[in-house]
Design a protein around this motif. Sequence first.
Motif, PDB file in Angstrom:
ATOM      1  N   GLU A 128      -1.967  -4.902  -3.755  1.00 23.20           N
ATOM      2  CA  GLU A 128      -0.837  -4.337  -4.508  1.00 23.20           C
ATOM      3  C   GLU A 128      -1.036  -2.843  -4.749  1.00 23.20           C
ATOM      4  OE1 GLU A 128      -0.734  -6.807  -7.950  1.00 23.20           O
ATOM      5  OE2 GLU A 128       0.506  -8.361  -6.992  1.00 23.20           O
ATOM      6  N   GLN A 129      -2.275  -2.457  -5.046  1.00 16.50           N
ATOM      7  CA  GLN A 129      -2.589  -1.049  -5.247  1.00 16.50           C
ATOM      8  C   GLN A 129      -2.432  -0.272  -3.944  1.00 16.50           C
ATOM      9  OE1 GLN A 129      -3.065   0.284  -8.226  1.00 16.50           O
ATOM     10  NE2 GLN A 129      -3.120   2.314  -7.276  1.00 16.50           N
ATOM     11  N   GLU A 130      -2.883  -0.864  -2.834  1.00 15.14           N
ATOM     12  CA  GLU A 130      -2.715  -0.226  -1.524  1.00 15.14           C
ATOM     13  C   GLU A 130      -1.235  -0.022  -1.205  1.00 15.14           C
ATOM     14  OE1 GLU A 130      -4.941  -1.812   1.837  1.00 15.14           O
ATOM     15  OE2 GLU A 130      -6.354  -2.714   0.435  1.00 15.14           O
ATOM     16  N   ALA A 131      -0.421  -1.030  -1.534  1.00 14.34           N
ATOM     17  CA  ALA A 131       1.015  -0.935  -1.269  1.00 14.34           C
ATOM     18  C   ALA A 131       1.639   0.195  -2.072  1.00 14.34           C
ATOM     19  CB  ALA A 131       1.694  -2.259  -1.597  1.00 14.34           C
ATOM     20  N   LYS A 132       1.188   0.373  -3.308  1.00 16.17           N
ATOM     21  CA  LYS A 132       1.709   1.466  -4.144  1.00 16.17           C
ATOM     22  C   LYS A 132       1.330   2.824  -3.578  1.00 16.17           C
ATOM     23  CE  LYS A 132       1.951  -0.809  -8.662  1.00 16.17           C
ATOM     24  NZ  LYS A 132       1.349  -0.910 -10.000  1.00 16.17           N
ATOM     25  N   GLU A 133       0.106   2.926  -3.103  1.00 18.50           N
ATOM     26  CA  GLU A 133      -0.402   4.221  -2.632  1.00 18.50           C
ATOM     27  C   GLU A 133       0.056   4.558  -1.218  1.00 18.50           C
ATOM     28  OE1 GLU A 133      -4.609   3.871  -3.058  1.00 18.50           O
ATOM     29  OE2 GLU A 133      -4.561   3.934  -5.266  1.00 18.50           O
ATOM     30  N   GLU A 134       0.097   3.552  -0.336  1.00 22.16           N
ATOM     31  CA  GLU A 134       0.356   3.810   1.078  1.00 22.16           C
ATOM     32  C   GLU A 134       1.706   3.273   1.564  1.00 22.16           C
ATOM     33  OE1 GLU A 134      -2.908   2.164   3.212  1.00 22.16           O
ATOM     34  OE2 GLU A 134      -4.426   3.101   1.945  1.00 22.16           O
ATOM     35  N   GLY A 135       2.363   2.468   0.727  1.00 30.02           N
ATOM     36  CA  GLY A 135       3.641   1.874   1.119  1.00 30.02           C
ATOM     37  C   GLY A 135       3.473   0.467   1.652  1.00 30.02           C
ATOM     38  N   ILE A 136       4.442  -0.386   1.359  1.00 24.43           N
ATOM     39  CA  ILE A 136       4.370  -1.786   1.783  1.00 24.43           C
ATOM     40  C   ILE A 136       4.468  -1.922   3.298  1.00 24.43           C
ATOM     41  CG2 ILE A 136       6.855  -2.226   1.590  1.00 24.43           C
ATOM     42  CD1 ILE A 136       3.978  -4.654   0.658  1.00 24.43           C
ATOM     43  N   SER A 137       5.069  -0.940   3.961  1.00 26.77           N
ATOM     44  CA  SER A 137       5.233  -1.027   5.420  1.00 26.77           C
ATOM     45  C   SER A 137       3.876  -1.087   6.130  1.00 26.77           C
ATOM     46  CB  SER A 137       6.051   0.155   5.945  1.00 26.77           C
ATOM     47  OG  SER A 137       5.433   1.373   5.611  1.00 26.77           O
ATOM     48  N   ARG A 138       2.904  -0.396   5.575  1.00 29.73           N
ATOM     49  CA  ARG A 138       1.565  -0.413   6.185  1.00 29.73           C
ATOM     50  C   ARG A 138       0.930  -1.803   6.052  1.00 29.73           C
ATOM     51  NH1 ARG A 138      -2.556   4.644   5.806  1.00 29.73           N
ATOM     52  NH2 ARG A 138      -4.264   3.761   7.000  1.00 29.73           N
ATOM     53  N   ILE A 139       1.098  -2.423   4.880  1.00 28.80           N
ATOM     54  CA  ILE A 139       0.590  -3.780   4.667  1.00 28.80           C
ATOM     55  C   ILE A 139       1.311  -4.746   5.610  1.00 28.80           C
ATOM     56  CG2 ILE A 139       0.286  -5.623   2.952  1.00 28.80           C
ATOM     57  CD1 ILE A 139      -1.264  -3.197   2.126  1.00 28.80           C
ATOM     58  N   TYR A 140       2.617  -4.542   5.750  1.00 26.57           N
ATOM     59  CA  TYR A 140       3.416  -5.419   6.612  1.00 26.57           C
ATOM     60  C   TYR A 140       2.956  -5.309   8.069  1.00 26.57           C
ATOM     61  CZ  TYR A 140       7.476  -7.670   8.718  1.00 26.57           C
ATOM     62  OH  TYR A 140       8.292  -8.517   9.429  1.00 26.57           O
ATOM     63  N   ARG A 141       2.637  -4.109   8.537  1.00 26.08           N
ATOM     64  CA  ARG A 141       2.172  -3.934   9.922  1.00 26.08           C
ATOM     65  C   ARG A 141       0.850  -4.676  10.143  1.00 26.08           C
ATOM     66  NH1 ARG A 141       4.283   1.319   9.277  1.00 26.08           N
ATOM     67  NH2 ARG A 141       2.223   2.200   8.796  1.00 26.08           N
ATOM     68  N   ARG A 142      -0.011  -4.682   9.134  1.00 22.76           N
ATOM     69  CA  ARG A 142      -1.269  -5.435   9.253  1.00 22.76           C
ATOM     70  C   ARG A 142      -0.998  -6.928   9.349  1.00 22.76           C
ATOM     71  NH1 ARG A 142      -4.234  -2.723   4.353  1.00 22.76           N
ATOM     72  NH2 ARG A 142      -5.347  -4.708   4.223  1.00 22.76           N
ATOM     73  N   LEU A 143      -0.005  -7.391   8.582  1.00 22.89           N
ATOM     74  CA  LEU A 143       0.360  -8.806   8.655  1.00 22.89           C
ATOM     75  C   LEU A 143       0.911  -9.146  10.039  1.00 22.89           C
ATOM     76  CD1 LEU A 143       0.770 -11.563   7.288  1.00 22.89           C
ATOM     77  CD2 LEU A 143       3.022 -10.759   6.547  1.00 22.89           C
ATOM     78  N   GLU A 144       1.723  -8.245  10.595  1.00 23.94           N
ATOM     79  CA  GLU A 144       2.269  -8.463  11.935  1.00 23.94           C
ATOM     80  C   GLU A 144       1.165  -8.636  12.970  1.00 23.94           C
ATOM     81  OE1 GLU A 144       6.545  -6.374  12.519  1.00 23.94           O
ATOM     82  OE2 GLU A 144       4.888  -4.976  12.166  1.00 23.94           O
ATOM     83  N   GLU A 145       0.069  -7.909  12.794  1.00 25.56           N
ATOM     84  CA  GLU A 145      -1.050  -7.979  13.747  1.00 25.56           C
ATOM     85  C   GLU A 145      -1.779  -9.319  13.663  1.00 25.56           C
ATOM     86  OE1 GLU A 145      -3.568  -4.658  13.012  1.00 25.56           O
ATOM     87  OE2 GLU A 145      -2.018  -3.173  13.470  1.00 25.56           O
ATOM     88  N   VAL A 146      -2.012  -9.818  12.432  1.00 22.95           N
ATOM     89  CA  VAL A 146      -2.834 -11.026  12.284  1.00 22.95           C
ATOM     90  C   VAL A 146      -2.007 -12.311  12.262  1.00 22.95           C
ATOM     91  CG1 VAL A 146      -4.667  -9.778  11.097  1.00 22.95           C
ATOM     92  CG2 VAL A 146      -2.884 -10.885   9.745  1.00 22.95           C
ATOM     93  N   ASP A 147      -0.759 -12.224  11.808  1.00 25.44           N
ATOM     94  CA  ASP A 147       0.076 -13.424  11.684  1.00 25.44           C
ATOM     95  C   ASP A 147       1.535 -13.068  11.992  1.00 25.44           C
ATOM     96  OD1 ASP A 147       1.109 -15.896  11.133  1.00 25.44           O
ATOM     97  OD2 ASP A 147       0.443 -15.997   9.046  1.00 25.44           O
ATOM     98  N   PRO A 148       1.817 -12.742  13.260  1.00 21.30           N
ATOM     99  CA  PRO A 148       3.175 -12.291  13.628  1.00 21.30           C
ATOM    100  C   PRO A 148       4.262 -13.310  13.313  1.00 21.30           C
ATOM    101  CG  PRO A 148       1.834 -12.760  15.581  1.00 21.30           C
ATOM    102  CD  PRO A 148       0.910 -12.773  14.420  1.00 21.30           C
ATOM    103  N   GLU A 149       3.934 -14.588  13.436  1.00 23.31           N
ATOM    104  CA  GLU A 149       4.946 -15.623  13.165  1.00 23.31           C
ATOM    105  C   GLU A 149       5.369 -15.607  11.702  1.00 23.31           C
ATOM    106  OE1 GLU A 149       5.393 -20.431  13.708  1.00 23.31           O
ATOM    107  OE2 GLU A 149       4.085 -19.324  15.073  1.00 23.31           O
ATOM    108  N   GLN A 150       4.401 -15.454  10.801  1.00 23.76           N
ATOM    109  CA  GLN A 150       4.715 -15.397   9.378  1.00 23.76           C
ATOM    110  C   GLN A 150       5.462 -14.112   9.050  1.00 23.76           C
ATOM    111  OE1 GLN A 150       5.065 -17.456   6.088  1.00 23.76           O
ATOM    112  NE2 GLN A 150       3.760 -18.178   7.750  1.00 23.76           N
ATOM    113  N   ALA A 151       5.074 -13.009   9.701  1.00 23.13           N
ATOM    114  CA  ALA A 151       5.720 -11.724   9.454  1.00 23.13           C
ATOM    115  C   ALA A 151       7.208 -11.784   9.790  1.00 23.13           C
ATOM    116  CB  ALA A 151       5.038 -10.622  10.269  1.00 23.13           C
ATOM    117  N   LYS A 152       7.564 -12.553  10.839  1.00 25.00           N
ATOM    118  CA  LYS A 152       8.979 -12.682  11.218  1.00 25.00           C
ATOM    119  C   LYS A 152       9.790 -13.381  10.138  1.00 25.00           C
ATOM    120  CE  LYS A 152       8.340 -12.776  16.242  1.00 25.00           C
ATOM    121  NZ  LYS A 152       8.361 -13.638  17.447  1.00 25.00           N
ATOM    122  N   LYS A 153       9.143 -14.237   9.354  1.00 20.37           N
ATOM    123  CA  LYS A 153       9.842 -15.010   8.326  1.00 20.37           C
ATOM    124  C   LYS A 153      10.042 -14.218   7.039  1.00 20.37           C
ATOM    125  CE  LYS A 153       7.802 -19.456   9.695  1.00 20.37           C
ATOM    126  NZ  LYS A 153       6.969 -20.575   9.191  1.00 20.37           N
TER     127      LYS A 153
END
Length: 311
Positions: A128-153
């Motif tokens: 949550e702190q990372e999202a505040k500092e760097e933006g949620i889009s960066r966290i989302y891109r990491r999710l896309e890399e490790v769990d693309p199927e979940q990221a689509k949902k």
Amino acid sequence: MKKTVIAVVGPTAVGKTSLSIFLAKHLQGEIISGDSMQVYKGMDIGTAKIRKEEMEGIPHHLLDMKNPAEEYSAASYKADVEKTIEEITARNRLPILVGGSGLYIQAALFDYNFPDIPRDEYRTQELEQEAKEEGISRIYRRLEEVDPEQAKKIHPNNHRRVIRALEIYETTGKTKTAWEREQKKEPKYNTLFIGLEMERTALYEQINKRVDMMMEEGLLEEVTTLYRAGYQDTQAMKAIGYKEFIPYLEGKEDLHKAIEKLKQNSRRYAKRQFTWFRNQLPVKWFPITPEQKSEKFTMILQKIAGILKMK
């Protein structure tokens, strides 16, 4: 014996509410909301919540249950729907589930348990702190890399779900998708899935008209009231129809831009909804136009009545 349920699904603004009222009147039905945001009090216009005078005497369930600051999950929804279906069928009435929140509807109508995935509060706070500092889009891109199927949902702006999905992978070594695949998803009810679809240009025109109507009905005033009540950082206010106006209320964007953004987000959401229902549920689809609703609704009713007689 499994209980019988009708589920009316499809993209936003396609006519699901009108069809559900029509079916309920002819099939002695009661309606259960299948919209994850309509559980919130005070969030009426932006969620296209049915008004009392539009219900035509048909009982509606799972509306106005929570304050916007309260969390409401698919697991909570599943429990509420199961209880409501029991109550409706005990009255010898037909449960009609109507809405566009696909994951919630799937969770409610299929008999599987939500995995008891351990939560690491410390890692959650770090993300949550990372999202505040760097933006949620960066966290989302990491999710896309490790769990693309979940990221689509998950919508990229849904902070809570993006962070939770990444936290699950980082703390258990297994993706949320992998956890979910281990569950057996058996139909809990005899569900007849009815889907309404509309040619895209016509649907987008309906969506744009709906947004204009919402503005006339006082959507901005509704969002402003919630904002001033201190709900701007809640999960509920990240919903389409509300989040678009936050920059305007903060003096960062003009109103015209907020309205156009809402129309665009609604059109994109409709496209995602249609794709999801197509891929995830056994839906019988019925093409419709704004001009032929009455005729098409009668045809759908006849088909459903025929199927119910055979059960």
